[in-house]
Design a protein around this motif. Structure first.
Motif, PDB file in Angstrom:
ATOM      1  N   HIS A  11       0.792  -1.224   0.000  1.00 20.42           N
ATOM      2  CA  HIS A  11       0.000   0.000   0.000  1.00 20.42           C
ATOM      3  C   HIS A  11       0.830   1.282   0.000  1.00 20.42           C
ATOM      4  CE1 HIS A  11      -3.394  -2.613   0.553  1.00 20.42           C
ATOM      5  NE2 HIS A  11      -2.838  -3.132   1.639  1.00 20.42           N
ATOM      6  N   THR A  12       2.141   1.195   0.095  1.00 21.80           N
ATOM      7  CA  THR A  12       2.958   2.398   0.111  1.00 21.80           C
ATOM      8  C   THR A  12       3.114   2.945  -1.309  1.00 21.80           C
ATOM      9  OG1 THR A  12       5.010   1.152  -0.135  1.00 21.80           O
ATOM     10  CG2 THR A  12       4.295   1.628   2.125  1.00 21.80           C
ATOM     11  N   PRO A  13       3.287   4.262  -1.439  1.00 19.89           N
ATOM     12  CA  PRO A  13       3.480   4.843  -2.773  1.00 19.89           C
ATOM     13  C   PRO A  13       4.672   4.234  -3.504  1.00 19.89           C
ATOM     14  CG  PRO A  13       3.064   6.571  -1.180  1.00 19.89           C
ATOM     15  CD  PRO A  13       3.217   5.292  -0.405  1.00 19.89           C
ATOM     16  N   LEU A  14       5.747   3.957  -2.778  1.00 16.09           N
ATOM     17  CA  LEU A  14       6.931   3.370  -3.410  1.00 16.09           C
ATOM     18  C   LEU A  14       6.601   2.003  -3.998  1.00 16.09           C
ATOM     19  CD1 LEU A  14       9.920   3.204  -4.095  1.00 16.09           C
ATOM     20  CD2 LEU A  14      10.333   2.379  -1.767  1.00 16.09           C
ATOM     21  N   ARG A  15       5.938   1.171  -3.234  1.00 14.05           N
ATOM     22  CA  ARG A  15       5.626  -0.178  -3.706  1.00 14.05           C
ATOM     23  C   ARG A  15       4.656  -0.142  -4.891  1.00 14.05           C
ATOM     24  NH1 ARG A  15       7.986  -5.101  -3.558  1.00 14.05           N
ATOM     25  NH2 ARG A  15       6.676  -6.080  -5.103  1.00 14.05           N
ATOM     26  N   ILE A  60      20.841   7.401  -2.055  1.00 12.58           N
ATOM     27  CA  ILE A  60      19.627   6.913  -2.709  1.00 12.58           C
ATOM     28  C   ILE A  60      18.510   6.737  -1.690  1.00 12.58           C
ATOM     29  CG2 ILE A  60      18.622   4.916  -3.899  1.00 12.58           C
ATOM     30  CD1 ILE A  60      21.361   4.630  -5.311  1.00 12.58           C
ATOM     31  N   ASP A  61      18.833   6.170  -0.540  1.00 12.35           N
ATOM     32  CA  ASP A  61      17.835   5.976   0.508  1.00 12.35           C
ATOM     33  C   ASP A  61      17.236   7.315   0.949  1.00 12.35           C
ATOM     34  OD1 ASP A  61      16.458   4.344   2.606  1.00 12.35           O
ATOM     35  OD2 ASP A  61      17.694   5.597   3.916  1.00 12.35           O
ATOM     36  N   GLN A  62      18.083   8.300   1.187  1.00 12.79           N
ATOM     37  CA  GLN A  62      17.588   9.616   1.612  1.00 12.79           C
ATOM     38  C   GLN A  62      16.744  10.272   0.532  1.00 12.79           C
ATOM     39  OE1 GLN A  62      17.788  11.020   4.685  1.00 12.79           O
ATOM     40  NE2 GLN A  62      18.629   9.044   5.275  1.00 12.79           N
ATOM     41  N   ALA A  67      11.368  11.817  -1.503  1.00 15.43           N
ATOM     42  CA  ALA A  67      10.413  11.787  -2.607  1.00 15.43           C
ATOM     43  C   ALA A  67       9.069  11.189  -2.195  1.00 15.43           C
ATOM     44  CB  ALA A  67      10.990  10.982  -3.770  1.00 15.43           C
ATOM     45  N   PHE A  68       9.070  10.230  -1.290  1.00 15.90           N
ATOM     46  CA  PHE A  68       7.840   9.525  -0.952  1.00 15.90           C
ATOM     47  C   PHE A  68       7.281   9.885   0.416  1.00 15.90           C
ATOM     48  CE2 PHE A  68       9.739   6.840  -4.226  1.00 15.90           C
ATOM     49  CZ  PHE A  68       8.663   6.751  -5.089  1.00 15.90           C
ATOM     50  N   ALA A  70       5.032  11.873   3.096  1.00 16.96           N
ATOM     51  CA  ALA A  70       3.730  12.516   3.024  1.00 16.96           C
ATOM     52  C   ALA A  70       3.765  13.886   3.683  1.00 16.96           C
ATOM     53  CB  ALA A  70       2.676  11.644   3.689  1.00 16.96           C
ATOM     54  N   ALA A  71       4.740  14.130   4.513  1.00 20.53           N
ATOM     55  CA  ALA A  71       4.831  15.396   5.235  1.00 20.53           C
ATOM     56  C   ALA A  71       5.524  16.457   4.378  1.00 20.53           C
ATOM     57  CB  ALA A  71       5.616  15.198   6.525  1.00 20.53           C
ATOM     58  N   ALA A  72       5.108  17.683   4.566  1.00 15.49           N
ATOM     59  CA  ALA A  72       5.773  18.801   3.867  1.00 15.49           C
ATOM     60  C   ALA A  72       7.146  19.013   4.493  1.00 15.49           C
ATOM     61  CB  ALA A  72       4.936  20.054   3.986  1.00 15.49           C
ATOM     62  N   PRO A  73       8.150  19.371   3.685  1.00 11.41           N
ATOM     63  CA  PRO A  73       9.489  19.610   4.253  1.00 11.41           C
ATOM     64  C   PRO A  73       9.459  20.789   5.221  1.00 11.41           C
ATOM     65  CG  PRO A  73       9.509  19.753   1.850  1.00 11.41           C
ATOM     66  CD  PRO A  73       8.108  19.515   2.266  1.00 11.41           C
ATOM     67  N   SER A  74      10.245  20.671   6.253  1.00 11.48           N
ATOM     68  CA  SER A  74      10.343  21.747   7.238  1.00 11.48           C
ATOM     69  C   SER A  74      11.275  22.826   6.754  1.00 11.48           C
ATOM     70  CB  SER A  74      10.863  21.170   8.564  1.00 11.48           C
ATOM     71  OG  SER A  74      11.081  22.223   9.472  1.00 11.48           O
ATOM     72  N   THR A  75      10.898  24.073   6.923  1.00 14.40           N
ATOM     73  CA  THR A  75      11.759  25.191   6.520  1.00 14.40           C
ATOM     74  C   THR A  75      12.479  25.787   7.724  1.00 14.40           C
ATOM     75  OG1 THR A  75       9.905  26.715   6.705  1.00 14.40           O
ATOM     76  CG2 THR A  75      10.337  25.766   4.530  1.00 14.40           C
ATOM     77  N   LYS A  76      12.195  25.260   8.918  1.00 16.79           N
ATOM     78  CA  LYS A  76      12.835  25.771  10.123  1.00 16.79           C
ATOM     79  C   LYS A  76      14.199  25.101  10.301  1.00 16.79           C
ATOM     80  CE  LYS A  76       8.538  26.442  12.605  1.00 16.79           C
ATOM     81  NZ  LYS A  76       7.786  26.062  13.798  1.00 16.79           N
ATOM     82  N   PRO A  77      15.198  25.862  10.732  1.00 11.62           N
ATOM     83  CA  PRO A  77      16.504  25.227  11.002  1.00 11.62           C
ATOM     84  C   PRO A  77      16.378  24.328  12.229  1.00 11.62           C
ATOM     85  CG  PRO A  77      16.564  27.582  11.510  1.00 11.62           C
ATOM     86  CD  PRO A  77      15.215  27.291  10.917  1.00 11.62           C
TER      87      PRO A  77
END
Length: 78
Positions: A11-15, A60-62, A67-68, A70-77
């Motif tokens: 069920h994961t997007p990657l799979r 590659i793992d990172q 890429a997959f 679901a959370a938006a990237p954090s812009t806070k340091p």
């Protein structure tokens, strides 16, 4: 979630992506990619410079985790 867990769960997007794109095997996907991304030359490291398999695998793992996610990237340091 680890990469292995992501690959195990159907069920994961990657799979779902891998099942959809690689269900006929890797050759059609590889041929399609090569047809779309023709390169005049292949970039290789200069003589005497290698690539560490662990470093490449970690990169590659990172990238897949980013890429997959679901959370938006954090812009806070941190």
């Amino acid at each position: 979630m680890s990469l292995v867990d992501g690959l195990r769960s159907p069920h994961t997007p990657l799979r779902r992506f891998l099942d959809r794109e690689l269900s006929a095997g890797a050759k059609p996907l590889r041929d399609s990619y090569r047809a779309q991304h023709r390169a005049a030359h292949v970039l290789l490291p200069p003589p005497g410079v290698g690539t560490g398999a662990g470093t490449v695998g970690t990169a590659i793992d990172q990238r897949l985790r980013l890429a997959f996610t679901a959370a938006a990237p954090s812009t806070k340091p941190p």
